[in-house]
Enzyme design. Structure first.
Site, short mmCIF file in Angstrom:
data_model
loop_
_atom_site.label_atom_id
_atom_site.label_comp_id
_atom_site.label_asym_id
_atom_site.label_seq_id
_atom_site.Cartn_x
_atom_site.Cartn_y
_atom_site.Cartn_z
N ASP A 33 0.85 -1.19 0.00
CA ASP A 33 0.00 0.00 0.00
C ASP A 33 0.89 1.24 0.00
O ASP A 33 1.67 1.44 0.94
CB ASP A 33 -0.91 0.03 1.24
CG ASP A 33 -2.15 -0.84 1.08
OD1 ASP A 33 -2.42 -1.31 -0.04
OD2 ASP A 33 -2.86 -1.05 2.09
N GLY A 111 -3.37 -5.41 1.58
CA GLY A 111 -4.11 -6.64 1.28
C GLY A 111 -4.54 -7.28 2.59
O GLY A 111 -3.79 -7.26 3.56
N GLN A 112 -5.75 -7.85 2.60
CA GLN A 112 -6.24 -8.45 3.85
C GLN A 112 -5.27 -9.49 4.40
O GLN A 112 -4.96 -9.49 5.59
CB GLN A 112 -7.61 -9.13 3.62
CG GLN A 112 -8.79 -8.20 3.71
CD GLN A 112 -9.05 -7.47 2.41
OE1 GLN A 112 -8.57 -7.87 1.36
NE2 GLN A 112 -9.83 -6.42 2.48
N GLU A 294 -21.53 -4.04 2.82
CA GLU A 294 -21.37 -5.41 2.31
C GLU A 294 -22.59 -6.27 2.64
O GLU A 294 -23.08 -7.03 1.80
CB GLU A 294 -20.08 -6.01 2.88
CG GLU A 294 -18.84 -5.32 2.29
CD GLU A 294 -17.62 -5.28 3.19
OE1 GLU A 294 -16.68 -4.55 2.84
OE2 GLU A 294 -17.60 -5.93 4.25
N THR A 342 -19.66 -2.14 12.17
CA THR A 342 -20.00 -0.84 11.60
C THR A 342 -19.37 0.21 12.51
O THR A 342 -18.83 -0.11 13.56
CB THR A 342 -21.53 -0.65 11.50
OG1 THR A 342 -21.78 0.57 10.80
CG2 THR A 342 -22.20 -0.57 12.86
N ASP A 439 -9.88 -5.31 8.55
CA ASP A 439 -9.10 -6.55 8.61
C ASP A 439 -8.63 -6.82 10.04
O ASP A 439 -8.60 -7.96 10.49
CB ASP A 439 -7.86 -6.46 7.71
CG ASP A 439 -8.21 -5.96 6.32
OD1 ASP A 439 -9.37 -6.15 5.92
OD2 ASP A 439 -7.34 -5.37 5.67
P1 AMP Z 1 -14.21 -1.59 6.61
O1 AMP Z 1 -15.51 -0.89 6.38
O2 AMP Z 1 -14.28 -3.07 6.40
O3 AMP Z 1 -13.02 -0.96 6.03
O4 AMP Z 1 -13.98 -1.47 8.19
C1 AMP Z 1 -14.07 -0.24 8.76
C2 AMP Z 1 -14.47 -0.48 10.20
O5 AMP Z 1 -13.50 0.14 11.01
C3 AMP Z 1 -15.78 0.18 10.56
O6 AMP Z 1 -16.85 -0.73 10.42
C4 AMP Z 1 -15.58 0.57 12.01
O7 AMP Z 1 -16.05 -0.47 12.85
C5 AMP Z 1 -14.08 0.68 12.16
N1 AMP Z 1 -13.64 2.08 12.26
C6 AMP Z 1 -13.69 3.00 11.27
N2 AMP Z 1 -13.22 4.19 11.71
C7 AMP Z 1 -12.85 4.00 13.00
C8 AMP Z 1 -12.29 4.85 14.00
N3 AMP Z 1 -12.05 6.14 13.76
N4 AMP Z 1 -12.05 4.32 15.24
C9 AMP Z 1 -12.31 3.02 15.48
N5 AMP Z 1 -12.84 2.17 14.57
C10 AMP Z 1 -13.11 2.65 13.35
C1 GLC Z 2 -7.93 -4.12 -0.13
C2 GLC Z 2 -6.94 -3.28 -0.90
C3 GLC Z 2 -5.62 -3.18 -0.17
C4 GLC Z 2 -5.83 -2.75 1.25
C5 GLC Z 2 -6.89 -3.60 1.93
C6 GLC Z 2 -7.21 -3.07 3.30
O1 GLC Z 2 -7.51 -5.44 -0.09
O2 GLC Z 2 -6.72 -3.85 -2.16
O3 GLC Z 2 -4.80 -2.28 -0.83
O4 GLC Z 2 -4.64 -2.83 1.98
O5 GLC Z 2 -8.07 -3.63 1.18
O6 GLC Z 2 -8.28 -3.71 3.86
#
Ligand code: AMP
Ligand code: GLC
Length: 453
Positions: A33, A111-112, A294, A342, A439
Site C-alpha cells: 500500500d 491486502g487483507q 457489504e 460498523t 481486517d
Molecule cells: P471496513 O468498512 O471493512 O473498512 O472497516 C471499517 C471499520 O473500522 C468500521 O466498520 C468501524 O467499525 C471501524 N472504524 C472505522 N473508523 C474507525 C475509528 N475512527 N475508530 C475506530 N474504529 C473505526
Molecule cells: C484491499 C486493498 C488493499 C488494502 C486492503 C485493506 O484489499 O486492495 O490495498 O490494503 O483492502 O483492507
C-alpha cells in the site's frame, strides 16, 4: 459489569491465551500500500489540469476501471463527496506512471492477508502461513518479524520460510491509497467522513492469481494449519471468476476434510454475479465478516431489497435490521458465525455461544482503535493503550434497542436458536488512517474467539 470492566477483563483473557492458537492460513491477497494523505490545493490543481467537467462526471458515476486521469480523479472525488471507500483497478500504464510520480507518504503492508499476517504473526505471535502472489524485495521487507511463513519449494520439497528469507525478486503489486480526513474540502465538496480511494496498479491480486506453491502443494499446506482466513475474492468479475473460484473451492474441501474452521472476509464485491457465487459458497465457511454496505449488498443478491435499504438508512445502522439480515443469511447458507462491524458497534450471530464470542469482539475493538490511532499496531502494548479511547456514546441507543427487542444483557442474547453478541466500540475521533481497520477487527475477533474457546 460496566463496558469498561468488560473491556479490561476481555483483554486480559485474550492476551493470556492467544499463545495457544495454532497456525493460521491467510490467503490470498497481499500487496504494497502506497499511502498518500491528500492535500486540497494539490488535488484541486491536478483536477483543473485534467479538466473539471469530465472529472465531475465520473465523480457521479464510478467508472468500472481506471484507463485515464479523468477516471482517477473522478474516483477520488466520488469517495470524498460521499466519505465512502472505493477501489478500482488501474489498467493504463500511463496512469500508473502518473501515480508513481505523484508519490506517497508511506509504504505499508497491504491486502487483507498481508495485513492480518503482520497483526497475527508480528504482533500477537500467532504462527501464520500467508499467500503473497508476488514476493518482491520490498514486499518481503514489509513483513514484520515473527512466526510468519510462506511456502517455498526446493528440489520438489515444500518448506516454510519467513517472506524475507524467501528472497524473492518478483514484481511489486502497488495499491495507491488516497486518504482524506473528515471535513476535507475540494472544489466546494466536503468529506462527511474520513475514508480513502484505492487505485490498484496490480496485475495479480485483482485477478486472484494463486502461486504454484499453493496450487501444487495445498494438501501439505492444509495439514499444517488449524484455522484459515480467506480474502481477496472481491475484485473478480463475471468474466474471470470461474477458474479462480474452482481453485478456492478445492482448497476449502481440503481444509474441511481436516475440520479447519475458515473465515471469509467479505470485502465489497461490485460484480453481482461474483457476489452471488460467494453467497452460494458461504456454507463451506465457518464464519464471515462484513460491514453494513457489504451486508446490504448481500441482501440485494438474495432478493431482500427492503432489508438492504433499511441497512443503509440510519446512522448508526439499525441493529434489528442487521440481526434480521444475519438470521436470513445464516438460514440460507448454514454458516455458523456472522460477524458484522460498523462505525460504533459490532454484532456477531453464532449457532454456538457464550460470553467468549462477545469477549473476542471486545478485544477486536481495542485492536481496531489502536490501528485507527496509530495507522500500524506495533505491539500488544499499543492495543492496551487503546483502553483510554472512549466507547462510542451513540452505541447506547443501539444497546437499548437490542435490550427491548431481544432482552439482551451485557451484550448477549438468544434469538431464534442463535446467540447474538453485541459490543459498543471504541472510536478514535481523528484516526491516522482508515485502511486495514476492518481486517484488524475481523482477524482479531476470529482468532481471539478460538483462543478463548
Ligand atoms: P471496513 O468498512 O471493512 O473498512 O472497516 C471499517 C471499520 O473500522 C468500521 O466498520 C468501524 O467499525 C471501524 N472504524 C472505522 N473508523 C474507525 C475509528 N475512527 N475508530 C475506530 N474504529 C473505526
Ligand atoms: C484491499 C486493498 C488493499 C488494502 C486492503 C485493506 O484489499 O486492495 O490495498 O490494503 O483492502 O483492507
Amino acid at each position: 459489569m460496566s463496558w469498561d470492566a468488560l473491556y479490561s477483563s476481555a483483554f486480559r483473557e485474550v492476551r493470556g491465551r492467544i499463545g495457544r492458537v495454532g497456525r493460521v492460513l491467510l490467503a490470498y491477497n497481499t500487496n504494497i500500500d502506497a499511502v498518500k494523505y491528500l492535500n486540497s490545493d494539490d488535488l484541486e490543481g491536478r483536477i483543473r489540469e485534467t479538466g473539471v467537467e469530465e472529472v465531475l462526471r465520473y465523480s457521479d458515476e464510478l467508472p468500472g476501471r481506471i484507463t485515464s486521469l479523468e477516471h482517477l480523479f473522478g474516483g477520488i472525488l466520488w469517495s470524498v463527496k460521499r466519505g465512502k471507500a472505493a477501489e478500482l483497478f488501474v489498467e493504463s500504464c500511463s496512469v500508473r506512471f502518473y501515480m508513481k510520480r505523484w508519490g506517497w507518504d508511506e509504504l505499508r503492508m497491504g491486502g487483507q492477508a498481508g495485513i492480518m499476517a503482520n497483526l497475527l504473526g508480528g504482533v500477537y505471535g500467532v504462527p501464520v502461513v500467508v499467500h503473497a502472489p508476488q514476493i518482491s524485495k520490498l514486499q518481503g521487507e514489509l513483513f514484520k518479524d515473527g512466526p510468519i511463513y510462506v511456502p517455498k519449494v526446493e528440489g520438489g520439497k515444500l518448506t516454510f520460510v519467513h517472506p524475507r528469507e524467501f528472497a524473492g525478486d518478483e514484481e511489486n503489486c502497488i495499491h495507491y491509497i488516497y486518504e482524506f480526513p473528515r471535513g476535507f474540502r475540494v472544489l466546494g465538496f466536503e468529506a462527511p467522513r474520513e475514508n480513502r480511494f484505492i487505485g490498484s496498479a496490480d496485475d495479480y491480486n485483482p485477478h486472484l492469481y494463486i502461486r504454484p506453491e499453493f496450487r501444487e502443494h495445498f494438501e501439505e499446506i492444509g495439514e499444517k494449519v488449524e484455522l484459515g482466513i480467506i480474502s481477496g475474492l472481491q475484485a473478480l468479475t463475471r468474466e474471470n471468476y470461474r477458474e479462480a473460484i474452482e481453485e478456492v473451492k478445492r482448497h476449502l474441501e481440503i481444509l474441511s476434510e481436516r475440520n479447519v474452521p475458515v473465515h471469509l472476509e467479505f470485502a465489497f464485491t461490485p460484480d453481482e454475479t461474483v457476489r452471488k457465487a460467494l453467497v452460494d459458497m458461504l456454507g463451506s465457511f465457518h464464519s464471515v465478516g462484513l460491514n453494513e454496505v457489504e451486508l446490504a449488498s448481500v441482501m440485494d443478491v438474495m432478493g431482500e431489497r427492503a432489508l438492504s435499504e433499511k441497512l443503509l438508512a440510519e446512522d448508526p445502522v439499525d441493529p434489528i435490521a442487521v440481526t434480521e439480515a444475519m438470521l436470513k443469511l445464516a438460514e440460507k447458507t448454514g454458516i455458523r458465525r456472522i460477524h458484522f462491524h460498523t462505525y460504533g458497534y459490532y454484532l456477531a450471530l453464532t449457532d454456538y455461544g457464550g460470553e467468549f464470542v462477545r469477549d473476542a469482539l471486545l478485544f477486536a475493538s481495542l485492536a481496531a482503535a489502536a490501528k485507527a490511532k496509530l495507522g500500524d499496531v506495533r505491539s500488544i502494548e499499543d492495543v492496551v493503550k487503546a483502553m483510554d479511547v472512549p466507547v462510542n456514546p451513540k452505541a447506547r441507543g443501539v444497546e437499548e434497542k437490542l435490550r427491548e427487542e431481544y432482552g439482551m444483557e451485557e451484550g448477549t442474547a438468544l434469538v431464534n436458536n442463535h446467540h447474538l453478541s453485541f459490543v459498543p466500540t471504541k472510536i478514535v475521533t481523528r484516526p491516522k488512517s482508515t485502511v486495514g481497520i476492518g481486517d484488524t477487527i475481523s482477524s482479531s475477533a476470529f482468532v481471539g474467539e478460538f483462543a478463548l474457546s
